[in-house]
Design an enzyme around this catalytic site. Structure first.
Site, PDB file in Angstrom:
ATOM      1  N   GLU A 193     -10.042 -29.653   3.193  1.00  0.00           N
ATOM      2  CA  GLU A 193     -10.133 -29.805   4.197  1.00  0.00           C
ATOM      3  C   GLU A 193      -9.768 -31.164   5.309  1.00  0.00           C
ATOM      4  O   GLU A 193      -9.402 -31.538   5.931  1.00  0.00           O
ATOM      5  CB  GLU A 193     -11.355 -30.686   4.819  1.00  0.00           C
TER       6      GLU A 193
HETATM    7  C1  TNX Z   1     -17.359 -29.192   2.598  1.00  0.00           C
HETATM    8  S1  TNX Z   1     -16.172 -28.764  -0.564  1.00  0.00           S
HETATM    9  C2  TNX Z   1     -16.510 -30.472   1.495  1.00  0.00           C
HETATM   10  C3  TNX Z   1     -17.805 -31.823   2.172  1.00  0.00           C
HETATM   11  C4  TNX Z   1     -19.398 -31.801   2.276  1.00  0.00           C
HETATM   12  C5  TNX Z   1     -19.646 -30.437   2.104  1.00  0.00           C
HETATM   13  C6  TNX Z   1     -20.777 -30.555   2.900  1.00  0.00           C
HETATM   14  C7  TNX Z   1     -15.689 -29.859  -0.201  1.00  0.00           C
HETATM   15  C8  TNX Z   1     -14.197 -29.685  -0.431  1.00  0.00           C
HETATM   16  N1  TNX Z   1     -15.576 -30.644   1.046  1.00  0.00           N
HETATM   17  O1  TNX Z   1     -16.738 -32.664   2.470  1.00  0.00           O
HETATM   18  O2  TNX Z   1     -19.204 -32.903   2.452  1.00  0.00           O
HETATM   19  O3  TNX Z   1     -18.669 -29.129   2.421  1.00  0.00           O
HETATM   20  O4  TNX Z   1     -22.143 -29.151   1.862  1.00  0.00           O
END
Ligand code: TNX
Length: 538
Positions: free
Chosen positions: A342
């Protein structure tokens, strides 16, 4: 009566007493209720179980022995003795030389059998007289003693003798995991969890034969591990967390303590520093790291994707080199997780450039890089391990590059997903994940990813909505128990109807461990195993 005669009489009496004691013991053995090793509530289900329907008496006359000079084996024996004591109150001696009246033996043997030529393989032979656990490695022996722990009944058969006897069903178990990487992740960045809490989690995971605990040590809301060359990371950003709580961090001594505790249970710690996104807390401590151009303030909300390192600054890589070096020096395991998810505030080219540079740093410090599935867009080398969490395209790209992946599909394997719309904690952006949906899927055939590209499975527990151990337990249990079976047992050995019953019977263990699991209505939870009286009736 002369004294010689008295003496012989006494010896004779002692001998008769001994014989009748032997006879008593034999009778007791014969009187065992019929057992069925294949019906025991073992999770994960072992590869092969051959029941022989008798019983081994675990009692105050049992002793544990381990192979001489076999590294790690005496510790495995002692671990088993400690756990037997916690469950039954029996004090079983380990490798004691002079033992009068020892009858049943648990022997943990280092074998060199080619049949057991896999790091975690073990075989268990249980007869009326002995329990023999064979493994080529202490790691395999450690997995094997979890099986022994699981088949020791909760209650003793007090009607069989004047002393307490726990009947272990006889038979043979041949076992070896399908996947070499069987993990969970704990996010200690959004909310901090103490060393003691992490240890308690390790205890529970080891019972289900997990071998990896991945710690998410840094995110926008906090930095949780002391870095001696960059002390402000924890001085400034150790004290923030989601919701404004007091946060916390591990000193390097704390971290080493966790690593050693995990190692004693043959579990590897995978440290993660998430970057170049998810880095607000690092940039609050050292603003030169920041690459999003905005003023940096501490962040205690739950949004993602707004922070980034400046990927074109040399000093940023000097910083990363120090962080990776210091953490790698106190991490005996082979992996370093560099995050990579992300990074919406990082330009695509910058992101790829960053990941390639970070992989070189990670390799330089002797570790293999794991990263969230986004890392496959960069030109990573063949040792990189993408962790598949959401993008099917990234998974396909990883297969094209012939990389080994860790499977953590959010809609199946995220422990922070709510069970249903009534769940007290958790999120549901990927799905609601009830206990059956968490278990009923096939990692071996997930979205066309070939088996040879799967290193293993990991169930991440993000902590935006949880801050205490009970809240952690609510989300992790019982689902983490199911993932242990998905990553250890063969597809032929997995079946929801059968699993459901074995899971229901984990209740006494979880209760004893004071784990406030989510009592899913899909499961007919057993508060305690059948007593001997109940078994006798049928
Ligand atoms: C996505 S999964 C994220 C996290 C969040 C999570 C909550 C991922 C690699 N990144 O930063 O905590 O969703 O479900």
């Amino acid at each position: 009566m002369n004294s010689n005669l008295t003496k012989s009489l006494l010896i004779c009496l002692a001998f008769v007493a001994l014989l009748s004691c032997e006879a008593e013991k034999k009778k007791r053995v014969l009187n065992f209720p019929k057992t069925d090793l294949a019906m025991e509530n073992m999770i994960p289900k072992p590869m092969k179980i051959i029941p022989t329907n008798g019983g081994f008496a675990l009692d105050e006359f049992t002793a544990i022995y381990t192979s001489e000079n076999a590294s790690g084996f005496p510790e495995v024996g002692q671990f088993l003795a400690d756990k037997i004591r916690a469950k039954t109150n029996l004090q079983i001696p380990v490798n004691v030389n002079e033992v009068p009246n020892r009858e049943g033996i648990i022997y943990i043997n280092q074998s060199d059998s080619l049949e057991l030529d896999a790091p975690e393989a073990y075989q268990l032979y249980i007869t009326a007289d002995s329990v023999i656990l064979n493994s080529n490695t202490a790691e395999g022996a450690f997995r094997g003693i979890q099986t022994i722990r699981q088949i020791i009944p909760e209650t003793s058969n007090d009607t069989l003798a004047e002393y307490k006897v726990w009947t272990i069903p006889t038979g043979k178990i041949i076992d070896n995991p399908v996947f070499e990487y069987r993990g969970t992740m704990l996010d200690v960045a959004r909310h901090f969890f103490t060393v003691e809490e992490v240890k308690k989690y390790i205890d529970l995971l080891a019972y289900y034969k997990y071998n990896v605990l991945h710690l998410h040590l840094a995110d926008d809301q906090g930095w949780r591990i002391e870095i001696k060359s960059w002390p402000k990371l924890t001085e400034v950003s150790g004290g923030t967390e989601v919701g404004g709580g007091e946060g916390g961090f591990y000193t390097q001594e704390d971290y080493k303590d966790i690593v050693a505790y995990a190692a004693a249970q043959h579990m590897t710690i995978v440290p993660e520093i998430d970057m170049p996104g998810h880095t607000n807390a690092a940039s609050v401590a050292y603003p030169f790291l920041n690459g999003n151009g905005k003023k940096i303030e501490p962040y205690e909300g739950t949004n993602v994707g707004f922070s980034t390192f400046d990927t074109r600054k040399d000093t940023v890589y000097t910083f990363i080199d120090d962080v990776v070096r210091e953490i790698s020096e106190i991490t005996p395991g082979p992996y370093f997780h560099a995050g990579g998810d992300e990074s919406h505030a990082t330009k695509k080219n910058d992101f790829n450039y960053f990941v390639e540079k970070v992989q070189k740093i990670v390799n330089k410090h002797g570790k293999r890089m794991i990263g969230w599935d986004e890392i496959v867009t960069a030109d990573v080398d063949s040792t990189a391990i993408p962790q598949y969490w959401s993008s099917g395209d990234n998974a396909k790209a990883a297969v094209r590059k012939n990389l080994k992946m860790i499977l953590s599909p959010a809609k199946k394997a995220y422990l922070d997903m709510q069970y249903d719309s009534l769940s007290k904690y958790g999120l549901h952006w990927a799905a609601y994940v009830p206990v059956d949906s968490a278990y009923v899927w096939n990692p071996e055939a997930y979205e066309g990813i070939p088996l040879k590209n799967i290193l293993g499975i990991e169930a991440p527990l993000w902590s935006e909505t949880i801050e205490t151990f009970d809240e952690l337990a609510y989300l992790a249990f019982p689902r983490a128990i199911g993932y242990s079976e998905l990553s250890w047992s063969t597809p032929e050995n997995r079946n929801w109807e059968n699993y459901k019953v074995r899971l229901a019977n984990q209740a006494p263990f979880l209760d004893r461990m004071d784990v406030k699991y989510y009592p899913s209505p899909l499961i007919d939870w057993k508060k305690s195993k059948f007593t001997y009286e109940e078994i006798k009736k049928d």
